[in-house]
Design an enzyme around this catalytic site. Structure first.
Site, short mmCIF file in Angstrom:
data_model
loop_
_atom_site.label_atom_id
_atom_site.label_comp_id
_atom_site.label_asym_id
_atom_site.label_seq_id
_atom_site.Cartn_x
_atom_site.Cartn_y
_atom_site.Cartn_z
N SER A 181 0.79 -1.23 0.00
CA SER A 181 0.00 0.00 0.00
C SER A 181 0.82 1.28 0.00
O SER A 181 0.41 2.28 -0.60
CB SER A 181 -0.96 0.00 1.20
OG SER A 181 -0.25 -0.20 2.41
N ASP A 198 -3.61 6.94 10.57
CA ASP A 198 -3.80 5.52 10.86
C ASP A 198 -2.54 4.86 11.42
O ASP A 198 -2.57 3.68 11.80
CB ASP A 198 -4.28 4.77 9.62
CG ASP A 198 -3.25 4.74 8.49
OD1 ASP A 198 -2.10 5.16 8.69
OD2 ASP A 198 -3.62 4.28 7.38
N HIS A 247 0.28 4.06 7.29
CA HIS A 247 0.64 4.52 5.96
C HIS A 247 1.37 5.86 6.02
O HIS A 247 1.11 6.68 6.91
CB HIS A 247 -0.61 4.65 5.09
CG HIS A 247 -1.30 3.34 4.86
ND1 HIS A 247 -2.51 3.01 5.44
CD2 HIS A 247 -0.92 2.26 4.12
CE1 HIS A 247 -2.85 1.79 5.07
NE2 HIS A 247 -1.91 1.31 4.28
#
Length: 290
Positions: free
Chosen positions: A60, A259, A262
């Site tokens: 990601s 979060d 990331h």
């Protein structure tokens, strides 16, 4: 002591990633909704020009989860000589999110590849140097390194897209930009196996792409961005890769988004610059005229 069973959430993430890469492997255009970035973007007038190509692979943080800002920072703006290979394998103007039609089961945002490419364009020797860059997005969030092994859908999709990129106008692969490993920090067996699997991946890519000296720039997992308790083991494995033309850019200390997993937009901007600097220094070191 036998390690605990993998968490159900990890299994769900892996299943979603597998579905993404199955769609990616042989994607008829009709599979993608009209709102996808590849459906909107016209084919670039530079589509048939030779390009310097970069394969974007991993999970990601390579696909990009940085939050878009208004206005976008300059390194995320389109450039006429900056292209991306869409999921339907057309060359289109590159604009974020680069992986919107690749990493289809997550909301993609800003990653490191656009700032990386803009830095390379700025490094061109003169305004008349018409360097054309081609970005080949392949990253899928939540993937572990075993999912990138030869024979697995993600690997085969990346190789197929790289070959299509070279065939679609010509050019050469400049490097693989690899940012992956967070998902391999959860289970100790995965973390301990990481180094060997990464070396195998590099060797297989070089063989299958016919480029024995292909540069691989890997981003090490930051301590804070690892998903599990075995980040140090994965970081040590990444630092210990014993292959030529594999260089490391360290993500340690780059700021995270809310979060706490990331990279933030600021971090992605900095990472893109770090990747570009690593690439330019590598090229300079092997240029006898530098």
């Amino acid at each position: 002591m036998k390690p605990p069973a993998r968490r159900p959430l990890l299994g769900l993430l892996a299943a979603a990633a597998l579905l993404s890469c199955l769609l990616l492997l042989a994607p008829p255009p009709r599979l993608f909704p009209s709102s996808s970035s590849s459906a909107r973007a016209p084919t670039s007038p530079y589509a048939h020009r030779p390009k310097l190509l970069f394969l974007l692979a991993g999970q990601s943080n390579m696909a990009g989860r940085g939050a878009p800002t208004s206005p976008l920072p300059a390194p995320y703006l389109p450039h006429p000589r900056l292209l991306r290979l869409a999921a339907d394998r057309r060359w289109v103007a590159a604009s974020p999110p680069l992986h919107a039609d690749i990493d289809t089961h997550k909301t993609c945002g800003l990653g490191p590849a656009m700032p990386f490419a803009h830095r390379l364009l700025l490094s061109s020797s003169s305004p008349s140097d018409l360097l054309v860059l081609g970005l080949v997005p392949c990253a899928v969030g939540g993937t572990r390194i075993w999912m990138w092994a030869r024979g697995q859908p993600l690997y085969e999709a990346a190789v197929a897209r790289a070959r299509a990129a070279v065939a679609g106008g010509g050019g050469a692969l400049g490097a693989v930009l690899w940012f992956q490993g967070e998902s391999d920090t959860i289970e100790v067996d995965d973390a301990r196996a990481y180094g060997g699997k990464m070396e195998r991946l590099v060797a297989d890519l070089r063989e299958d792409l016919g480029s024995p000296n292909l540069l691989v720039i890997q981003v090490s997992v930051g301590l804070a961005s690892g998903e599990g308790n075995y980040t140090d083991i994965v970081r040590d494995a990444q630092r210990s890769i014993n292959l030529p033309n594999v260089i490391l850019v360290d993500a340690m200390g780059l700021p995270l988004s809310d979060d706490q997993l990331h990279l933030s937009t600021e971090a992605q901007l900095r990472l893109g610059e770090m990747l570009a600097q690593a690439y330019l220094e590598f090229e300079s070191s092997r240029d006898p005229k530098a």
